[in-house]
Design a protein around this motif. Structure first.
Motif, mmCIF file in Angstrom:
data_model
loop_
_atom_site.group_PDB
_atom_site.id
_atom_site.type_symbol
_atom_site.label_atom_id
_atom_site.label_comp_id
_atom_site.label_asym_id
_atom_site.label_seq_id
_atom_site.Cartn_x
_atom_site.Cartn_y
_atom_site.Cartn_z
ATOM 1 N N ALA A 495 6.862 69.267 3.858
ATOM 2 C CA ALA A 495 7.687 69.227 2.642
ATOM 3 C C ALA A 495 9.163 69.392 2.985
ATOM 4 O O ALA A 495 10.034 68.812 2.324
ATOM 5 C CB ALA A 495 7.240 70.321 1.677
ATOM 6 N N GLU A 496 9.448 70.153 4.019
ATOM 7 C CA GLU A 496 10.839 70.370 4.421
ATOM 8 C C GLU A 496 11.458 69.080 4.942
ATOM 9 O O GLU A 496 12.594 68.732 4.590
ATOM 10 C CB GLU A 496 10.901 71.455 5.499
ATOM 11 C CG GLU A 496 12.321 71.786 5.953
ATOM 12 C CD GLU A 496 12.350 72.870 7.019
ATOM 13 O OE1 GLU A 496 13.456 73.188 7.510
ATOM 14 O OE2 GLU A 496 11.271 73.390 7.366
ATOM 15 N N LEU A 497 10.707 68.342 5.791
ATOM 16 C CA LEU A 497 11.218 67.074 6.304
ATOM 17 C C LEU A 497 11.406 66.073 5.164
ATOM 18 O O LEU A 497 12.420 65.363 5.117
ATOM 19 C CB LEU A 497 10.246 66.511 7.344
ATOM 20 C CG LEU A 497 10.575 65.120 7.893
ATOM 21 C CD1 LEU A 497 11.929 65.130 8.592
ATOM 22 C CD2 LEU A 497 9.481 64.636 8.838
ATOM 23 N N ALA A 498 10.456 66.007 4.247
ATOM 24 C CA ALA A 498 10.568 65.091 3.113
ATOM 25 C C ALA A 498 11.801 65.403 2.279
ATOM 26 O O ALA A 498 12.532 64.492 1.868
ATOM 27 C CB ALA A 498 9.309 65.175 2.251
ATOM 28 N N ALA A 499 12.051 66.685 2.030
ATOM 29 C CA ALA A 499 13.227 67.078 1.241
ATOM 30 C C ALA A 499 14.516 66.709 1.969
ATOM 31 O O ALA A 499 15.493 66.256 1.345
ATOM 32 C CB ALA A 499 13.178 68.575 0.955
ATOM 33 N N ASP A 500 14.545 66.881 3.294
ATOM 34 C CA ASP A 500 15.735 66.522 4.077
ATOM 35 C C ASP A 500 16.011 65.030 4.004
ATOM 36 O O ASP A 500 17.164 64.601 3.834
ATOM 37 C CB ASP A 500 15.552 66.939 5.543
ATOM 38 C CG ASP A 500 15.641 68.440 5.738
ATOM 39 O OD1 ASP A 500 16.204 69.120 4.860
ATOM 40 O OD2 ASP A 500 15.126 68.942 6.765
ATOM 41 N N ILE A 501 14.956 64.222 4.108
ATOM 42 C CA ILE A 501 15.134 62.765 4.079
ATOM 43 C C ILE A 501 15.583 62.290 2.709
ATOM 44 O O ILE A 501 16.485 61.446 2.591
ATOM 45 C CB ILE A 501 13.820 62.081 4.512
ATOM 46 C CG1 ILE A 501 13.569 62.327 5.999
ATOM 47 C CG2 ILE A 501 13.861 60.582 4.224
ATOM 48 C CD1 ILE A 501 12.265 61.781 6.510
ATOM 49 N N VAL A 502 14.990 62.839 1.661
ATOM 50 C CA VAL A 502 15.380 62.451 0.302
ATOM 51 C C VAL A 502 16.839 62.808 0.048
ATOM 52 O O VAL A 502 17.605 62.023 -0.539
ATOM 53 C CB VAL A 502 14.459 63.119 -0.734
ATOM 54 C CG1 VAL A 502 15.017 62.947 -2.145
ATOM 55 C CG2 VAL A 502 13.051 62.545 -0.658
ATOM 56 N N ARG A 503 17.227 63.970 0.494
ATOM 57 C CA ARG A 503 18.616 64.393 0.294
ATOM 58 C C ARG A 503 19.576 63.561 1.147
ATOM 59 O O ARG A 503 20.677 63.212 0.701
ATOM 60 C CB ARG A 503 18.737 65.881 0.656
ATOM 61 C CG ARG A 503 20.135 66.466 0.457
ATOM 62 C CD ARG A 503 20.148 67.969 0.654
ATOM 63 N NE ARG A 503 19.628 68.343 1.975
ATOM 64 C CZ ARG A 503 18.435 68.908 2.174
ATOM 65 N NH1 ARG A 503 17.645 69.148 1.148
ATOM 66 N NH2 ARG A 503 18.019 69.230 3.392
ATOM 67 N N HIS A 504 19.143 63.216 2.352
ATOM 68 C CA HIS A 504 20.033 62.548 3.305
ATOM 69 C C HIS A 504 20.318 61.103 2.912
ATOM 70 O O HIS A 504 21.472 60.651 2.972
ATOM 71 C CB HIS A 504 19.401 62.602 4.703
ATOM 72 C CG HIS A 504 20.343 62.258 5.811
ATOM 73 N ND1 HIS A 504 21.593 62.832 5.957
ATOM 74 C CD2 HIS A 504 20.215 61.379 6.849
ATOM 75 C CE1 HIS A 504 22.190 62.345 7.021
ATOM 76 N NE2 HIS A 504 21.374 61.453 7.580
ATOM 77 N N TYR A 505 19.303 60.361 2.484
ATOM 78 C CA TYR A 505 19.539 58.941 2.215
ATOM 79 C C TYR A 505 20.380 58.735 0.960
ATOM 80 O O TYR A 505 21.009 57.681 0.789
ATOM 81 C CB TYR A 505 18.209 58.184 2.133
ATOM 82 C CG TYR A 505 17.592 58.064 0.758
ATOM 83 C CD1 TYR A 505 17.683 56.880 0.033
ATOM 84 C CD2 TYR A 505 16.896 59.117 0.172
ATOM 85 C CE1 TYR A 505 17.100 56.743 -1.210
ATOM 86 C CE2 TYR A 505 16.309 58.986 -1.067
ATOM 87 C CZ TYR A 505 16.413 57.810 -1.758
ATOM 88 O OH TYR A 505 15.840 57.684 -3.000
ATOM 89 N N LYS A 506 20.440 59.734 0.091
ATOM 90 C CA LYS A 506 21.251 59.616 -1.118
ATOM 91 C C LYS A 506 22.735 59.806 -0.845
ATOM 92 O O LYS A 506 23.567 59.555 -1.729
ATOM 93 C CB LYS A 506 20.788 60.632 -2.163
ATOM 94 C CG LYS A 506 19.410 60.338 -2.744
ATOM 95 C CD LYS A 506 19.030 61.365 -3.798
ATOM 96 C CE LYS A 506 17.674 61.045 -4.412
ATOM 97 N NZ LYS A 506 17.278 62.035 -5.439
ATOM 98 N N ARG A 507 23.079 60.211 0.367
ATOM 99 C CA ARG A 507 24.496 60.452 0.686
ATOM 100 C C ARG A 507 25.284 59.148 0.803
ATOM 101 O O ARG A 507 26.516 59.165 0.744
ATOM 102 C CB ARG A 507 24.596 61.246 1.990
ATOM 103 C CG ARG A 507 23.975 62.639 1.884
ATOM 104 C CD ARG A 507 23.917 63.335 3.231
ATOM 105 N NE ARG A 507 25.225 63.744 3.696
ATOM 106 C CZ ARG A 507 25.442 64.396 4.839
ATOM 107 N NH1 ARG A 507 24.405 64.685 5.629
ATOM 108 N NH2 ARG A 507 26.650 64.747 5.207
ATOM 109 N N VAL A 508 24.575 58.025 0.978
ATOM 110 C CA VAL A 508 25.235 56.712 1.020
ATOM 111 C C VAL A 508 24.752 55.918 -0.193
ATOM 112 O O VAL A 508 23.592 55.512 -0.248
ATOM 113 C CB VAL A 508 24.896 55.964 2.326
ATOM 114 C CG1 VAL A 508 25.518 54.576 2.317
ATOM 115 C CG2 VAL A 508 25.379 56.755 3.527
ATOM 116 N N PRO A 509 25.604 55.722 -1.187
ATOM 117 C CA PRO A 509 25.160 55.063 -2.429
ATOM 118 C C PRO A 509 24.502 53.706 -2.207
ATOM 119 O O PRO A 509 23.517 53.376 -2.867
ATOM 120 C CB PRO A 509 26.462 54.941 -3.233
ATOM 121 C CG PRO A 509 27.340 56.042 -2.719
ATOM 122 C CD PRO A 509 27.007 56.161 -1.266
#
Length: 771
Positions: A495-509
């Motif tokens: 769940a931690e990796l999934a949360a990191d990826i979801v948060r990370h890809y949103k940093r570039v619109p």
């Protein structure tokens, strides 16, 4: 010994006292009785209701004692067939031999409800979902011959024909051939108990098949054939469901990793599916509020569920027969087919469909061109070729009440045009014909008239199907914002990796927008999951260029495999592959200069390409709805920003491989001092020309183009990712990147305020070392 004789013996041994009550709850399968009960049924026709009021004059006493099987597991069938005491009902036990002890019914109590336990046989079992569902809702009602009561009665009726000694031998042979059964379970109880138990333990399919196998071992081939004939629909459904589950339960994405399995139900997120087909383009963009050429998008009220595709109605209220589903490359058509058929096989939806047969157009094309392109085959020959276990079961497909769905995906793989008007009409499934004729008649509806047909393919391919044969056109639109996050979250056990990826890809619109496409979302999951293995990753926002390069490489490689049968180990790009990428980039660059996102057939021919190669096989483009352009066919890249990337790639290829600066047209007012110092063939001169176009455009026409061009200059992109594809592994890297950095830094200091942020992103795309 029949059930009543066995019960009477038990009562006699126990003394048969009136205070002793011998009860045997109804069988798990309700009114499925042995043939010895037929005489009793005639006397009980009026008493089949589970809830009944005692008659004023009780009938002659009848013995309805049944053996209790406390060790039998409670299943769905026992739950649905057990009698339940209604609210405030008087309980009257009729298990004794004399009903004279029942309380008399006073006239004042006529409206009082009585409940009779152990009363005559309960009604046929029904499945829990069907209690609240209409005929047109999910998951649907099975055909009676494929349902449990029919299967139970068929097994019981065939075994009833055996003598006592033969039945005993049958039970022993059955036991020795099936290790899931214990000897007491097999040998104890009457015939009805035996059938009840084997279905509970083995399930319907295994019980039926093992019963037939056991009969054959006993040289009772006539009985086995009789059972097979009675359960033909169930057998053909069992086989196809088992085949589908085996094929689609575990999916393979990209390079299969040893020891790892990905279950479709574990990661699948249903995309948005619309009944309006406009081309499936997403007009969203990071820097431009609207694409250069407006596109239509469907409204949410046109969206529907995948499993409801064949619940739709025609204008006259009849069910749809022919459904066409399309979508842009990478939108998930193959996954949708897999999920639809798997849900049917697991009996989660569309259970009223008796059989689903999936035959891809790719398979038909291979069958057509394998040996002799003119060879004729019947439709039954085709099914037998891909489903050999159905060889002796195909005639049932022509039954008028046999509800079958033919799924034909990848229409774009059938690499020839079909003669819809002049193809001969064919209605005999056993008559050999050319595969072209078979396809036309399946879609027409003349072959297997009762069958429903689902055709899937890319828009430019399925557009050749005449509209008169199509009831509904649906288009897969991709993921919503919530679906993207759900998909990325379901892919990872951490769940931690999934949360990191979801948060990370949103940093570039722009990356967030592109991830609307399930294929891009998969690329994001793959690249990020690999990148997060490195310590400290995630500090910088992700770069956009590596994602589009990886997408392009995978798309071209899949094209080689899917349309040209290239092996996984033989994916080196040929001269034709590189020429395709270069020429499509050239077309994209010309479109960018004209500030348009739509191209036509003449634009494709202008760069030396074929319509089918670009619009269908490339996997980079899609056909748009031609409602506003009449008969003139319109095409577009899978997203406008992918057009910007392909334009930048063309400029980079011409610079790095051909040593040409196609931006040096002299029409953008470059200062003479800069021209004399850095122009030539340097990377700084190339970027200076791109900057001139970017800063002079009022509509952000070249902003993302410049960002991708700077990203391609990065060695991590043009050297690490493209080596072995666009050029050999030993090809030199781009030089002079320090000069490019100085040019960009100077431009950031002097650019207008609305351009600064994008120029900073251009610099980051070039100098950042991680993905």
């Amino acid at each position: 010994m029949d059930p009543d004789t066995e019960v009477n013996n038990i009562v006699t041994r126990s003394g048969g006292g009136e205070d002793e009550k011998w009860e045997r709850p109804p069988s798990s399968y309700g009114s499925m009785k042995s043939d010895t009960d037929e005489d009793e049924e005639k006397a009980e026709e009026e008493g089949e209701e589970a809830h009944a009021v005692l008659p004023e004059s009780p009938p002659e006493a009848q013995t309805r004692i049944q053996m209790i099987r406390s060790a039998s597991p409670e299943t769905l069938y026992t739950v649905t067939t057990q009698q339940t005491k209604p609210a405030e009902a008087m309980v009257i036990d009729t298990s004794s031999l004399d009903l004279g002890d029942a309380p008399e019914v006073d006239d004042d109590d006529e409206e009082e409800e009585f409940y009779i336990t152990n009363s005559p046989e309960p009604p046929e079992p029904i499945e829990m979902e069907d209690l609240t569902q209409s005929e047109d809702s999910q998951p649907g009602r099975r055909h009676p011959e494929q349902d449990l009561p029919h299967l139970f009665k068929s097994i019981q009726s065939v075994l009833t024909e055996l003598s006592d000694e033969e039945l005993k031998n049958f039970r022993m042979t059955f036991y020795h051939g099936e290790r899931k059964m214990t000897l007491p379970v097999v040998m104890e109880g009457d015939l009805l108990d035996f059938v009840d138990r084997i279905i509970e333990v083995l399930g319907q399919e295994r019980s039926l098949i093992h019963t037939m196998e056991t009969l054959k071992k006993m040289d009772k081939k006539e009985h086995a054939q009789k059972l097979k004939d009675q359960c033909q629909r169930a057998l053909i459904g069992f086989y196809m469901k088992r085949h589908i589950i085996r094929k689609f339960q575990v999916i393979h994405e990209g390079i299969v990793e040893a020891g790892k399995q990905t279950f479709l139900n574990g990661i699948y997120v249903e995309p948005q599916i619309s009944t309006r087909g406009y081309g499936g383009l997403d007009p969203s963009h990071e820097l431009r509020p609207h694409p250069p050429t407006p596109v239509q998008v469907p409204t949410p009220d046109t969206f529907m569920a995948l499993n409801d595709l064949f619940r739709q109605k025609r204008d006259d209220g009849s069910p749809v027969r022919m459904v066409v589903t399309t979508g842009i490359p990478g939108v998930g058509m193959s996954f949708s087919v897999a999920k639809f058929t798997l849900d049917w096989a697991e009996e989660c939806a569309n259970r009223d469909i008796q059989l689903i047969i999936k035959i891809s157009f790719k398979s038909l094309w291979h069958l057509r061109s394998k040996d002799n392109p003119t060879e004729k085959k019947s439709f039954f020959d085709v099914i037998e070729y891909y489903y050999p276990d159905l060889v002796d079961k195909l005639k049932i497909l022509e039954e008028p009440d046999f509800k079958i769905l033919i799924v034909m995906d990848s229409f774009d793989c059938y690499q020839t045009s079909l003669d819809w008007e002049n193809a001969p009409e064919l209605s005999d499934c056993s008559k050999p014909e050319h595969p072209d004729v078979l396809i036309v008649n399946i879609i027409r509806g003349t072959l297997l008239r009762g069958a429903r047909v689902w055709v899937l393919g890319r828009p430019a391919a399925v557009s050749q199907i005449p509209s008169k044969f199509v009831d509904v056109v649906t288009e897969i639109q991709g993921f919503s914002n919530e679906m993207r996050d759900e998909y990325l979250s379901k892919r990872f056990s951490s769940a931690e990796l999934a949360a990191d990826i979801v948060r990370h890809y949103k940093r570039v619109p722009m990356l967030h927008i592109l991830s609307r496409h399930p294929f891009i979302c998969w690329i994001v999951a793959k690249l990020f999951s690999r990148a997060y293995r490195y310590l400290g990753y995630g500090t910088n926002p992700p770069r956009l260029t590596p994602f589009l390069i990886n997408t392009l490489i995978v798309v071209i490689n899949r094209r080689k495999q899917f349309y040209y049968d290239a092996a996984e180990y033989d994916l080196k790009w040929s001269k034709e592959d590189r020429q395709l990428v270069t020429n499509m980039g050239k077309m994209a660059f010309k479109m960018l200069e004209r500030n348009t996102s739509v191209f036509f057939e003449e634009d494709i021919k202008e760069v030396g390409l074929q319509l089918t190669e670009v619009a269908v096989f490339s996997g980079l483009c899609t056909e748009l709805s031609n409602e506003s352009s009449g008969p003139r066919r319109r095409f577009s890249f899978m997203h406008f920003t992918f057009q910007e990337f392909m334009a930048a790639l063309f400029v980079f290829i011409m610079f790095h491989i051909e040593s040409k600066n196609v931006l040096d047209s002299g029409s953008f007012g470059l200062r003479k001092v800069l021209k004399s110092k850095i122009m030539g063939k340097s990377a700084a001169g190339l970027v200076e020309c791109a900057l001139a176009r970017t800063l002079s455009s009022q509509v952000c026409q070249y902003d993302m183009f410049l960002r991708y061009l700077c990203g391609l200059l990065s060695p991590a992109c043009h050297s690490d990712l493209f080596k072995g594809y666009l050029y050999p592994h030993n090809y030199p890297k781009v030089e002079g990147l320090a000069d490019v950095q100085r040019v960009l830094e100077q431009a950031i200091q002097n650019a207008p305020g609305d351009k600064v942020e994008n120029l900073k992103e251009c610099l980051r795309e070039m100098i950042q070392t991680d993905t």
